[in-house]
Design an enzyme around this catalytic site. Structure first.
Site, short mmCIF file in Angstrom:
data_model
loop_
_atom_site.label_atom_id
_atom_site.label_comp_id
_atom_site.label_asym_id
_atom_site.label_seq_id
_atom_site.Cartn_x
_atom_site.Cartn_y
_atom_site.Cartn_z
N GLY A 168 0.90 -1.31 0.05
CA GLY A 168 -0.07 -0.22 0.04
C GLY A 168 0.95 1.26 -0.09
O GLY A 168 1.48 1.72 0.88
N THR A 169 0.89 2.09 -1.02
CA THR A 169 2.26 2.55 -1.51
C THR A 169 1.96 4.01 -2.47
O THR A 169 0.86 4.14 -2.79
CB THR A 169 2.81 1.31 -2.38
OG1 THR A 169 4.10 1.70 -2.67
CG2 THR A 169 1.99 1.15 -3.64
N THR A 170 3.23 4.38 -2.79
CA THR A 170 3.22 5.20 -3.79
C THR A 170 4.15 4.99 -5.04
O THR A 170 5.29 4.59 -4.66
CB THR A 170 3.61 6.63 -3.59
OG1 THR A 170 2.55 7.02 -2.40
CG2 THR A 170 3.46 7.55 -4.63
#
Length: 232
Positions: free
Chosen positions: A17-19
């Site tokens: 869960g990230t960019t």
């Protein structure tokens, strides 16, 4: 204490869960990502490398389930390595993106995987392909993904320009990911940057300080000190 808060993080799926982000520039592409991996409310790894090698000049950025994205990336990397050995030619970025699309679409009910495929080949130069949840594939000059992307759509739209220079592109990606880290609780850690062009792949790492340098309370961290000592 909140009675509904679930402390059993061992039963939560591990998520990146990230960019993630990738941008084409004149001569190649720049990819970037944060480094936080979480399991529910817990951070399971704060220095994850989400820039995954597929070939020497093709990389992918991973978001979603860590297990799913790692598994797909390994399969595609094996397939393209076999292809290169049999044909004695470097794989095309479009071929890599198409492989990811096929897996993500065919197993869309089982996988939680959002992938950005980026790289350089002699036929089409630098290219960026987005393969979001469900297995659709599009080519974009600039694309973002992951939970942190919703916080930076405005920033990206405002500051992205076509045919940017390499260093301008690196600074653009770095600042965009840093903004997402600041706003998104599922993004964090450091900013990893990759530059892909005809010469291959170059890595850069930026800390979340004002300058991007490694500092703790105004002092250089032991990591940077070790590098400097080794250089001397």
């Amino acid at each position: 204490m909140d009675p509904d808060f679930d402390f059993d993080f061992t039963q939560k799926p591990v998520s990146t869960g990230t960019t993630i982000m990738a941008v084409e520039f004149d001569g190649g592409v720049v990819i970037g990502a944060d480094s936080r991996t979480s399991s529910g409310a817990y951070v399971t790894n704060r220095v994850t490398d989400k820039l995954t090698r597929i070939t020497d000049k093709i990389y992918c950025c991973r978001s979603g389930s860590a297990a799913d994205t790692q598994g797909i990336a390994d399969i595609v990397a094996y397939s393209l390595n076999y292809h290169e050995n049999r044909t004695d030619k470097e794989a095309l970025v479009l071929e890599a993106a198409s492989e990811f699309r096929n897996f993500c679409y065919n197993y869309r009910d089982s996988l939680l995987a959002g992938i950005i495929v980026a790289g350089w080949d002699e036929q089409n130069g630098g290219q960026v392909y987005s393969v979001p949840l469900g297995g659709m594939m599009t080519r974009d000059p600039c694309t973002i993904g992951g939970s942190g992307s919703s916080f930076i759509y405005g920033y990206v739209k405002e500051h992205h320009k076509p045919n940017m220079e390499q260093e301008d592109c690196v600074e653009f990606v770095k600042k965009a990911v840093q903004h997402a880290i600041y706003r998104d609780g599922s993004s964090g850690g450091v900013v990893r940057i990759g530059i892909i062009n005809k010469d291959g792949f170059e890595r850069r790492l930026f800390y979340n300080t004002e300058s991007g340098a490694s500092q703790i309370s105004g002092n250089q961290s032991f990591i940077l000190e070790q590098v400097m000592d080794a250089a001397n």
